[in-house]
Design a protein around this motif. Sequence first.
Motif, short mmCIF file in Angstrom:
data_model
loop_
_atom_site.label_atom_id
_atom_site.label_comp_id
_atom_site.label_asym_id
_atom_site.label_seq_id
_atom_site.Cartn_x
_atom_site.Cartn_y
_atom_site.Cartn_z
N THR A 170 43.69 13.98 13.75
CA THR A 170 44.01 12.57 13.95
C THR A 170 45.43 12.27 13.50
O THR A 170 45.84 12.68 12.43
N VAL A 171 46.16 11.54 14.34
CA VAL A 171 47.43 10.93 13.96
C VAL A 171 47.26 9.43 14.11
O VAL A 171 46.77 8.96 15.15
N ALA A 172 47.62 8.66 13.09
CA ALA A 172 47.48 7.21 13.13
C ALA A 172 48.76 6.54 12.65
O ALA A 172 49.47 7.08 11.80
N LEU A 173 49.03 5.37 13.21
CA LEU A 173 50.20 4.58 12.83
C LEU A 173 49.75 3.23 12.29
O LEU A 173 48.98 2.52 12.93
N LEU A 174 50.24 2.90 11.10
CA LEU A 174 49.96 1.61 10.45
C LEU A 174 51.26 0.88 10.20
O LEU A 174 52.30 1.52 10.02
N ASP A 175 51.20 -0.45 10.13
CA ASP A 175 52.39 -1.18 9.72
C ASP A 175 52.31 -1.53 8.24
O ASP A 175 51.32 -1.23 7.57
N TYR A 176 53.35 -2.17 7.73
CA TYR A 176 53.44 -2.45 6.30
C TYR A 176 52.36 -3.41 5.81
O TYR A 176 52.06 -3.45 4.63
N ARG A 177 51.75 -4.13 6.74
CA ARG A 177 50.68 -5.06 6.38
C ARG A 177 49.29 -4.42 6.52
O ARG A 177 48.30 -5.11 6.46
N GLN A 183 45.50 5.10 17.01
CA GLN A 183 45.07 6.44 16.59
C GLN A 183 45.11 7.36 17.79
O GLN A 183 44.82 6.94 18.91
N PHE A 184 45.49 8.60 17.54
CA PHE A 184 45.54 9.60 18.61
C PHE A 184 44.90 10.87 18.07
O PHE A 184 45.22 11.31 16.96
N LEU A 185 44.00 11.47 18.85
CA LEU A 185 43.30 12.68 18.41
C LEU A 185 43.88 13.90 19.11
O LEU A 185 43.84 14.01 20.33
N LEU A 186 44.42 14.82 18.30
CA LEU A 186 44.94 16.09 18.81
C LEU A 186 43.84 17.14 18.81
O LEU A 186 42.75 16.93 18.26
N GLU A 187 44.18 18.29 19.39
CA GLU A 187 43.18 19.36 19.50
C GLU A 187 43.23 20.32 18.32
O GLU A 187 42.44 21.27 18.26
N GLU A 188 44.10 20.11 17.35
CA GLU A 188 44.24 21.03 16.23
C GLU A 188 44.79 20.30 15.01
O GLU A 188 45.28 19.17 15.12
N GLY A 218 50.95 4.38 21.59
CA GLY A 218 49.87 5.29 21.22
C GLY A 218 49.59 6.34 22.26
O GLY A 218 48.53 7.00 22.21
N GLU A 219 50.51 6.56 23.18
CA GLU A 219 50.35 7.59 24.21
C GLU A 219 51.26 8.78 23.94
O GLU A 219 52.39 8.60 23.48
N ARG A 220 50.78 9.97 24.22
CA ARG A 220 51.60 11.17 24.04
C ARG A 220 52.63 11.24 25.17
O ARG A 220 52.27 11.24 26.34
N THR A 221 53.90 11.32 24.81
CA THR A 221 54.95 11.35 25.83
C THR A 221 55.37 12.78 26.17
O THR A 221 55.83 13.04 27.27
N TRP A 222 55.24 13.70 25.21
CA TRP A 222 55.50 15.10 25.49
C TRP A 222 54.88 15.98 24.42
O TRP A 222 54.61 15.50 23.31
N GLU A 223 54.66 17.24 24.77
CA GLU A 223 54.17 18.24 23.82
C GLU A 223 54.59 19.61 24.31
O GLU A 223 54.56 19.89 25.51
N ILE A 224 55.02 20.47 23.39
CA ILE A 224 55.36 21.85 23.71
C ILE A 224 54.65 22.76 22.72
O ILE A 224 54.19 22.33 21.65
N GLY A 225 54.58 24.04 23.06
CA GLY A 225 53.98 25.03 22.18
C GLY A 225 54.97 26.14 21.86
O GLY A 225 55.71 26.59 22.74
#
Length: 325
Positions: A170-177, A183-188, A218-225
């Motif tokens: 899981t990757v999540a983004l919160l603000d200061y409040r 939330q975005f769920l990755l495969e690893e 909250g959308e994945r714009t790119w990914e490389i391996g």
Amino acid sequence: MSVRTLNLIWEERVRGSYPVTAYALGNDGNLTRAIPRPAEVRAYDLTRIDLGGERTPDVSFSTQTLTEIEVTAESRSFLGMTAKEVYLFHNGTKTQFLGDRHIVFIDTALSADGKRIVVAYSDMAGISFEVACGEIEGQLRWARNVATSLNAVAISRDGNYMAYGTEAGTVALLDYRQREDWQFLLEEPVRTLACDETGKHIIYGTAFGKIGCISVSGERTWEIGVAGEIVGVATSADGSVTAALSYVEIEDASHLYCLTGEGTIALDMPFPKPLKGLSVSGNGLFVATGFRDGTAQVYEVQKSETGELAPRRLSRNPKKDAEAL
């Protein structure tokens, strides 16, 4: 414009110094490090190092051995972490953050202006996990429970957004409040994170070599391996230049990758020893790296107006590299 290569400006090894941190590199290429004071036990100088390698000690402090020290190019305030304490150094004072709790700290991050912090921790049994946000003076802003094991946190340069990554992916983004933007769920498992100026681009690195970017929506714009485990990521203020470190265990070696804002690998630099610590200046013109043996390096980013990507293997010799360009 695209990254063409990196030009090594200077390299220095200081035994006992702490690794390069996310916002330690200024737009002028000056690097801030915590460097031990000669002949003094557990004494350090917050030191600014210019492009000529000249050191200017700024703030002196004493502390026990720390797991990490988070410093920034813009501030004289900084923080240090052990497994059981987070210390905040501000205006000549040292205070503890969440000092009344029996917890185990996992990761910390400090905004570029040195005013806001985010930490990840678990209870002593490693069963429950929380992310907490606060001020450099020691005030707790909020604490939030996370359902699974935490691995990494990051904070935007302006201190208004915080990201966390978990073992479950899981990757999540919160603000200061404390409002959760997405939330975005990755495969690893997530190993490391970086934010741009205002949380519009979250860069992640995973246990199995994935480097990617999640946008403000909250959308994945790119990914490389790539090969190995990603142990560090950093990005410029606008997300146009990203750097990443991978560690290949079977080789006991590292790679430094430099990527464009679209996720294209513009440069792949192999190193025969493990890298630990990474910073990209806000303007994307400089990259700094650190090694486990206390070595730090500062590079100038060379860009190409043609957009042609020409990865090079540098000699680590500034004069030779400059002639090659």
